[in-house]
Design a protein around this motif. Structure first.
Motif: not given
Length: 770
Positions: A73-74, A78, A109, A113
């Motif tokens: 879940d981006q 964040k 990933e 991030t």
């Protein structure tokens, strides 16, 4: 002589150079860490002290469970890495094992991030419980569990297995392993006994150091992309609960804590392990996660541990929620961090931890120096792993992942671990022409061979990932042919629900089939479990399995009992009626093959019990005990039924050959404090087949003045390989530390007096003088 001197000089020079390089490397890391800390805000520092589980950043209905297949879940990432600066992630998502490539994609990933969102570009430290192989990686090599490795008594194999686990863990892009377990596994009731190296502090110490050497390398250079940071667990006294149930109170004296529970951890700290995990339980009324004396005074100051201390799952929160030591989550955080915790395995509500810890520092209830100390320890591990320069490791660089070479190492370890406990009339090994009936719930089951922490937490998904390996039924069939094997389960484990529930499944059919068999292989034990799901109230083998055993043995045929269990379930209700007993523990994916090879003589068993196998539920005392546990019947007075009377003693294990011991000697009848003692014994293989034998050396302090001495203690062991007729002189060196005990004040005591040495049935004495 000159050539030897030159080689020694060269070796000394190389060692000095390596030490200088290591010191310079550490100094460089220290400078980088201090420079980074100087730039970090309080919020960034607190984030580094927080560890979340993978589900939190996986897509799903909520942060407690991700959808499968896993996607990140981006938006949540964040927030996690940008706003809260979270420094560590653990675990797999929704309990699924992933391929190395999928692990690489997911963690890459995460790192991408984190490095993008975090102002200081600090990489994430990813950790997983890889306790007998790369647990959560599909296709990884699964080794025997630690209790089986302790039975094998082969430190070289243990180190090799850990090195392979480190390699395959790094192939999964994971640099941190929550292993080894160094708890003393002395209580057969305890649900995690099988995760330990057994009941002896010396055995735990030797194999624990071997495992660390495998994970980290003897030089502890975890920047090596084939090594991982190890995590000793669970500091301290985790298994010694009063009830025998997981995460329940223990009452341990200072003398017992230091004499029995501390040695393996001290040895591991001295071996350079980088991280340590804390006992989830309570000692003497104080949760260990809030115990300043244990975490700071003992571990960090007395033992000199320079690494990272991480909690177990949600255990700062549990100071409030479960243990009620803290009136609020905020107070719980204050207690845990001030006690010495560096990183909190939260694992879900990271905002609660971070926001409250920031407030506590601003309020002066947690000192800034304590925060800086914790972050310093965390960053040193990240730099030591070379995560700043190389945050990811790619599976394409690990061609030996799941290789035949690695699989052979797993099989060899399983073969050496299997322990022959009974062999009446030398019924084993069996002839390969025998007609065999195989029955019992563990006969055709890969899950039971592996135990928990195998592809999933409870091992309940093992059958989905291990179809290419052989169960006991399949391995025996490979040995003797399909025509000679009949398989009827008799009893089965229920799918789902409680891990011990069983169903009667053709029990009468199994008993009827016994009449046509030459031999019956009765495969009993336990289903997989760990932690609270493994708590139990009855140490006897379960009722349905006991009923099956009693009915099968009543058929009058030769019955071989094959045990496949994480702890010694009592078998005294039917053991007298079986001809042979084979203990396989939790032997891993190649356990079925190893069991079959032992049964039919392709392998000569050499395992030795790493614990005392009790005979009765109220007689679970281990081999380390006081003389008063061995009170005998006094003539004409009482019949002491509950004397020390185990089913099988610690260190016991038979072979298909015969080993004789003679000429036990000490090089001095008397030694002074500070002198070493040399002990020799001659061991001969007087049988007809080659075999391996574990030579144990025990000492007994005949009289002590401060604390009643133990009956005996293991001080050394060595595994030797002898051909028929071959002899070997085994030499052991004892030092004064081996003769000390911990007094009532918690300090080591070395007293002059008489001592006894025993090897097998041989004994020798010597005197320690002032």
């Amino acid at each position: 002589m000159k050539i030897r001197f030159k080689n020694l000089a060269l070796f000394t020079l190389l060692m000095a150079g390596a030490l200088a390089n290591a010191q310079q490397k550490q100094q460089d890391i220290d400078k980088k860490v201090e420079a980074l800390i100087a730039k970090m805000t309080l919020e960034e520092k607190v984030g580094q002290m927080a560890q979340i589980t993978l589900d939190v950043i996986g897509k799903g209905e909520n942060r407690f469970s991700s959808t499968y297949p896993l996607a990140l879940d981006q938006a949540e990432m964040k927030k996690v890495f940008g706003k809260y600066h979270i420094g560590s992630v653990l675990n797999t998502a929704s309990g699924h094992a992933l391929t190395p490539q999928k692990w690489y994609e997911i963690i890459s990933e995460i790192q991408k991030t984190a490095l993008k969102e975090d102002t200081n570009k600090i990489p994430v430290l990813y950790g997983v419980d890889e306790i007998h192989g790369a647990t959560y990686t599909d296709g990884a090599t699964m080794f025997p569990q630690q209790i089986a490795q302790a039975a094998a008594r082969n430190p070289v194999m243990t180190e090799r297995g850990a090195a392979i686990t480190a390699y395959e863990t790094r192939a999964s892009n994971i640099p941190w392993n929550f292993s080894p377990v160094l708890d003393l596994g002395g209580d057969p009731r305890f649900s995690r006994m099988w995760e330990s190296f057994g009941e002896d502090p010396y055995l735990c110490s030797v194999l624990g150091v071997a495992m660390i050497d495998g994970y980290e390398g003897k030089d502890n250079n975890i920047a090596n992309p084939e090594k991982v940071a190890s995590s000793l667990k669970h500091f301290l006294g985790y298994h010694a609960t009063v009830s025998g149930k997981d995460r329940t109170p223990a009452y341990i004296s200072e003398e017992a804590l230091r004499e029995y529970h501390l040695p393996s951890f001290k040895a591991a700290v001295d071996a350079g392990a980088h991280t340590i995990m804390v006992n989830s339980g309570i000692i003497n009324g104080v949760p260990v996660h809030a115990n300043y004396n244990i975490l700071t005074k003992l571990l960090k100051e007395e033992l000199g541990f320079k690494g990272l201390i991480v909690t177990d799952w949600a255990d700062i929160e549990n100071l409030h929620r479960r243990d009620r030591l803290a009136a609020s989550p905020k107070e719980a955080i204050m207690l845990g961090i001030n006690a010495g915790i560096d990183m909190s395995m939260i694992p879900y509500q990271y905002e609660v931890f971070c926001d409250n810890l920031i407030e506590l520092v601003k309020e002066g209830k947690v000192k800034q120096d304590r925060i800086d100390d914790a972050v310093r320890r965390i960053l040193k591990v990240k730099y030591a792993l070379n995560l700043f320069d190389k945050p990811n490791t790619n599976p394409k660089d690990y061609p030996k992942f799941g290789s035949k070479e690695h699989e052979k190492a797993s099989y060899d370890m399983a073969a050496e671990a299997i322990t022959l406990l009974k062999n009446e009339s030398n019924v084993l090994p069996l002839k390969k022409t025998a007609k065999v009936l195989i029955t019992g719930p563990n006969a055709n089951n890969m899950r039971t061979l592996n135990g928990a922490w195998t592809y999933s937490w409870q091992g309940d998904r093992t059958e989905l990932h291990a179809q290419q390996y052989n169960t006991i039924v399949e391995a025996v069939t490979n040995e003797v042919g399909k025509a000679n094997v009949t398989y009827i389960p008799g009893v089965s484990y229920k799918e789902g629900g409680h891990y011990y529930d069983e169903l009667a499944d053709k029990m009468d059919e199994a008993v009827a089939a016994a009449k046509d068999a030459d031999v019956i292989l009765l495969c009993l034990g336990e289903n997989s479990y760990t932690e609270k799901p493994g708590d139990m109230n009855d140490l006897y083998m379960s009722d349905l399995q006991t009923e099956l055993a009693q009915k099968i043995t009543a058929a009058g045929k030769t019955v071989i009992l094959i045990l496949n269990e994480g702890r010694p379930r009592l078998i005294s209700k039917f053991e007298p009626n079986v001809k042979a007993v084979l203990q396989s523990y939790l032997p891993g994916n190649f356990g079925g093959d190893a069991i079959a090879d032992v049964l039919f003589g392709d392998v000569n068993p050499s395992g030795k019990l790493p614990y005392t196998y009790p005979r009765y539920p109220n007689a679970t005392i281990g081999y380390i005990h006081k003389p008063s546990e061995e009170q005998k019947k006094a003539e004409g007075v009482y019949n002491y039924e509950a004397d020390y009377n185990p089913q099988y003693p610690f260190g016991f294990g038979l072979s298909y050959t015969i080993f004789s011991y003679k000429d036990l000697k000490v090089n001095k009848a008397s030694i002074k404090k500070g002198e070493n003692l040399q002990v020799t014994v001659v061991v001969t293989n007087t049988g007809k087949v080659a075999g391996k034998e574990v030579v144990h050396l025990f000492t007994t302090d005949l009289y002590a003045t401060s604390v009643t001495p133990d009956v005996k203690r293991l001080r050394r062991f060595e595994k030797i390989d002898l051909k028929p007729g071959e002899s070997k002189t085994v030499t052991f060196e004892l030092n004064p530390k081996d003769l000390t005990y911990v007094g009532r004040d918690g300090k080591d005591v070395l007293e002059a007096g008489d001592f006894e040495i025993s090897v097998d049935k041989l004994k020798a004495t010597f005197t320690l003088s002032e």
